[in-house]
Design an enzyme around this catalytic site. Structure first.
Site, PDB file in Angstrom:
ATOM      1  N   ASP A  56       0.855  -1.193   0.000  1.00 40.86           N
ATOM      2  CA  ASP A  56       0.000   0.000   0.000  1.00 40.86           C
ATOM      3  C   ASP A  56       0.886   1.236   0.000  1.00 40.86           C
ATOM      4  O   ASP A  56       2.099   1.138   0.159  1.00 40.86           O
ATOM      5  CB  ASP A  56      -0.942   0.004   1.217  1.00 40.86           C
ATOM      6  CG  ASP A  56      -0.217  -0.327   2.498  1.00 40.86           C
ATOM      7  OD1 ASP A  56       0.959   0.073   2.642  1.00 40.86           O
ATOM      8  OD2 ASP A  56      -0.815  -0.968   3.379  1.00 40.86           O
ATOM      9  N   ASP A  58       1.560   5.024   1.666  1.00 39.01           N
ATOM     10  CA  ASP A  58       1.258   5.964   2.752  1.00 39.01           C
ATOM     11  C   ASP A  58       1.830   7.323   2.402  1.00 39.01           C
ATOM     12  O   ASP A  58       2.912   7.424   1.837  1.00 39.01           O
ATOM     13  CB  ASP A  58       1.876   5.468   4.062  1.00 39.01           C
ATOM     14  CG  ASP A  58       1.332   4.111   4.457  1.00 39.01           C
ATOM     15  OD1 ASP A  58       0.085   3.966   4.495  1.00 39.01           O
ATOM     16  OD2 ASP A  58       2.123   3.179   4.684  1.00 39.01           O
ATOM     17  N   ASP A 136       9.435   3.938  13.077  1.00 37.90           N
ATOM     18  CA  ASP A 136      10.081   2.825  13.779  1.00 37.90           C
ATOM     19  C   ASP A 136      11.507   2.528  13.306  1.00 37.90           C
ATOM     20  O   ASP A 136      12.457   2.681  14.060  1.00 37.90           O
ATOM     21  CB  ASP A 136       9.204   1.557  13.780  1.00 37.90           C
ATOM     22  CG  ASP A 136       8.577   1.228  12.441  1.00 37.90           C
ATOM     23  OD1 ASP A 136       8.947   1.869  11.439  1.00 37.90           O
ATOM     24  OD2 ASP A 136       7.727   0.327  12.382  1.00 37.90           O
TER      25      ASP A 136
HETATM   26  P1  ATP Z   1       3.794  -2.815   5.050  1.00 39.25           P
HETATM   27  O1  ATP Z   1       2.670  -1.896   4.643  1.00 39.25           O
HETATM   28  O2  ATP Z   1       4.579  -3.394   3.931  1.00 39.25           O
HETATM   29  O3  ATP Z   1       3.387  -3.820   6.056  1.00 39.25           O
HETATM   30  P2  ATP Z   1       4.862  -0.422   6.215  1.00 39.25           P
HETATM   31  O4  ATP Z   1       6.266  -0.069   6.590  1.00 39.25           O
HETATM   32  O5  ATP Z   1       4.215   0.432   5.187  1.00 39.25           O
HETATM   33  O6  ATP Z   1       4.888  -1.934   5.817  1.00 39.25           O
HETATM   34  P3  ATP Z   1       2.652   0.294   7.883  1.00 39.25           P
HETATM   35  O7  ATP Z   1       2.111  -0.459   9.047  1.00 39.25           O
HETATM   36  O8  ATP Z   1       1.833   0.414   6.661  1.00 39.25           O
HETATM   37  O9  ATP Z   1       4.031  -0.413   7.546  1.00 39.25           O
HETATM   38  O10 ATP Z   1       3.081   1.718   8.424  1.00 39.25           O
HETATM   39  C1  ATP Z   1       3.504   2.757   7.576  1.00 39.25           C
HETATM   40  C2  ATP Z   1       4.675   3.509   8.204  1.00 39.25           C
HETATM   41  O11 ATP Z   1       4.262   4.108   9.421  1.00 39.25           O
HETATM   42  C3  ATP Z   1       5.866   2.654   8.569  1.00 39.25           C
HETATM   43  O12 ATP Z   1       6.734   2.444   7.489  1.00 39.25           O
HETATM   44  C4  ATP Z   1       6.520   3.459   9.673  1.00 39.25           C
HETATM   45  O13 ATP Z   1       7.270   4.521   9.147  1.00 39.25           O
HETATM   46  C5  ATP Z   1       5.306   4.049  10.381  1.00 39.25           C
HETATM   47  N1  ATP Z   1       4.859   3.188  11.499  1.00 39.25           N
HETATM   48  C6  ATP Z   1       3.892   2.255  11.468  1.00 39.25           C
HETATM   49  N2  ATP Z   1       3.735   1.668  12.653  1.00 39.25           N
HETATM   50  C7  ATP Z   1       4.613   2.252  13.482  1.00 39.25           C
HETATM   51  C8  ATP Z   1       4.930   2.103  14.867  1.00 39.25           C
HETATM   52  N3  ATP Z   1       4.307   1.192  15.629  1.00 39.25           N
HETATM   53  N4  ATP Z   1       5.894   2.908  15.393  1.00 39.25           N
HETATM   54  C9  ATP Z   1       6.525   3.832  14.631  1.00 39.25           C
HETATM   55  N5  ATP Z   1       6.283   4.010  13.336  1.00 39.25           N
HETATM   56  C10 ATP Z   1       5.343   3.245  12.747  1.00 39.25           C
HETATM   57 MG    MG Z   2       2.226   0.343   4.512  1.00 36.76          MG
END
Ligand code: ATP
Ligand code: MG
Length: 436
Positions: A56, A58, A136
């Site tokens: 996805d 963001d 994170d």
């Molecule tokens: P994927 O969508 O492939 O699972 P992602 O890195 O995009 O991985 P998401 O859960 O969609 O993960 O979150 C988007 C972004 O928001 C992350 O890349 C990170 O920068 C931030 N993020 C999400 N959860 C946390 C958290 N618990 N603590 C700090 N930052 C976070």
């Molecule tokens: Mg994501």
């Protein structure tokens, strides 16, 4: 952590606008044209830089949620703990987050921590630099700027992508305490990307894993789904066990895996789980759907059988014991990762159909075949057979065959089956009690 802004120009990286989804671009353009900053951030940038297809997209911006809402008719504001805007294009959702700022030492109505240091509310807005250090891992804190297609790196994420490192931003202990779910996320990204964790990011998980016990079980359930149904579930399973985190999410399953049966580990449970995760990963790889109830029913099958035996030892009949054990094991698991009712119903159906599949009878076989959960229960039977329940082979073959037949042939196959053994009056009375 030292912040050092590093800008990677369009020529120095390989992300092209064509790789970004049309909807994400629409959101970025509209924010930019309204005079706001607009960046693609998180997994979208990370995966594009790795040449993978992002799950996805963001977006991060300096526009406040209300300002985002004014710009998009198809916008919903969600979340209390972390207020976000969702821009909806049919089933596609672009998540837009306003830059977050620090709130150390502040006492205000927008931010909160509990006594363990866990952030319970996080709605203080800030600058892009501040936003970066609140993310994170370094590889998740890269910002793709829609204005000039450059990437901004504040935390060394580009280097960590190259060296395949999962590195927590800032003081690792504090960051895990703020949100213990980051431990599960570290494992998930290590599995998904085949990266290694930086030493402290790795080591502190063993010291702090108990903090996950305070996380709401619904959130742990959501994370479990991401871990096991992301297409790399088998790798996650092994890493979670290495980090002793699997036992936090599924302690009953972990106990069954370590069950000592005449001196050997309970290999069938392990083989069954690994096989199911392999199948799940393979299905996801070719775009097929997966129902989480199936994996859950696999995780809890051996514990359920142990409980069933206990209920039998206490004098319950087979079906009665199966029923009691299913209920018991699901209720217990619910305390660690909540299990939504719609899933626990399916799990129970899968389990309860196993005796019917193992001993099909003339009267009921056709009904079993037409049951809405037949496919899942049949897949479950095949899984049991493949891990060595050899007496199931004949019935696996029978159920495989009957699915390819015409309705008339199916009736013939059923007519050749035996009748169910006669039940005693006492049994019938008890069965009625279970069902009603
Ligand atoms: P994927 O969508 O492939 O699972 P992602 O890195 O995009 O991985 P998401 O859960 O969609 O993960 O979150 C988007 C972004 O928001 C992350 O890349 C990170 O920068 C931030 N993020 C999400 N959860 C946390 C958290 N618990 N603590 C700090 N930052 C976070
Ligand atoms: Mg994501």
């Amino acid at each position: 952590m030292k912040i050092k802004k590093h800008i990677i120009s369009q020529k120095e990286h390989q992300i092209s606008r064509n790789a970004i989804s049309e909807n994400a671009l629409k959101v970025l353009y509209r924010l930019k044209d309204a005079g706001f900053q607009a960046y693609l951030v998180g997994g979208g940038v990370r995966d594009l830089l790795l040449g993978k297809k992002p799950k996805d997209f963001d977006v991060a911006t300096d526009a406040h949620p209300e300002e985002v809402k004014r710009l998009f008719r198809n916008c919903r504001l969600i979340g209390r703990r972390f207020r976000l805007a969702h821009i909806l294009y049919g089933r596609d959702v672009i998540e837009v987050a306003t830059f977050r700022g620090p709130h150390e030492g502040e006492k205000n109505s927008h931010a909160d921590r509990n006594k363990e240091g866990r952030i319970t509310r996080d709605n203080v807005f800030g600058s892009i630099e501040e936003d970066a250090v609140r993310r994170d891992f370094t590889i998740n804190a890269l910002y793709y700027n829609i204005r000039d297609d450059s990437i901004i790196d504040f935390t060394g994420g580009m280097g960590d992508l190259k060296s395949k490192t999962i590195r927590m931003i800032g003081d690792v202990q504090t960051r895990y305490r703020e949100d213990p779910v980051r431990m599960l996320r570290a494992v998930r990204f290590a599995a998904k990307l085949d990266f290694r964790m930086e030493a402290e990011t790795h080591a502190l998980i063993f010291d702090l894993k108990h903090l996950l016990e305070d996380i709401p079980v619904a959130r742990l359930f959501d994370e479990s789904i991401k871990l096991f149904q992301g297409g790399y579930g088998r790798h996650c399973f092994h890493l979670l066990r290495d980090y002793q985190l699997f036992e936090v999410l599924f302690p009953i399953t972990e106990a069954a895996l370590n069950n000592v049966h005449s001196g050997t580990r309970n290999a069938p449970a392990l083989v069954m789980i690994e096989q199911a995760l392999n199948n799940t990963d393979a299905r996801i790889a070719i775009g097929k759907s997966v129902n989480p109830a199936f994996l859950l029913s696999v995780f809890l099958w051996h514990p359920m059988l142990d409980y069933k035996q206990r209920f039998i030892d206490m004098g319950e009949h087979e079906m009665e014991a199966l029923n009691s054990a299913s209920r018991e094991v699901i209720t217990r698991q619910h305390a660690f990762t909540s299990i939504p009712k719609r899933l626990s119903l399916i799990m129970r159906e899968i389990w309860h159909m196993q005796p019917q599949l193992q001993h099909p009878t003339r009267k009921r076989a056709l009904r079993t075949l037409q049951h809405k959960r037949f496919r899942a229960a049949y897949d479950f039977l095949l899984l049991r057979q493949s891990m060595g329940e050899s007496d199931l082979a004949i019935w696996c073959a029978w159920w495989t065959a009957i699915q390819t037949k015409t309705p008339i042939e199916q009736e013939k196959m059923c007519a050749n089956l035996g009748n169910a053994p006669k039940k005693s009056k006492k049994y019938k009375k008890r069965r009625k009690r279970i069902i009603t």
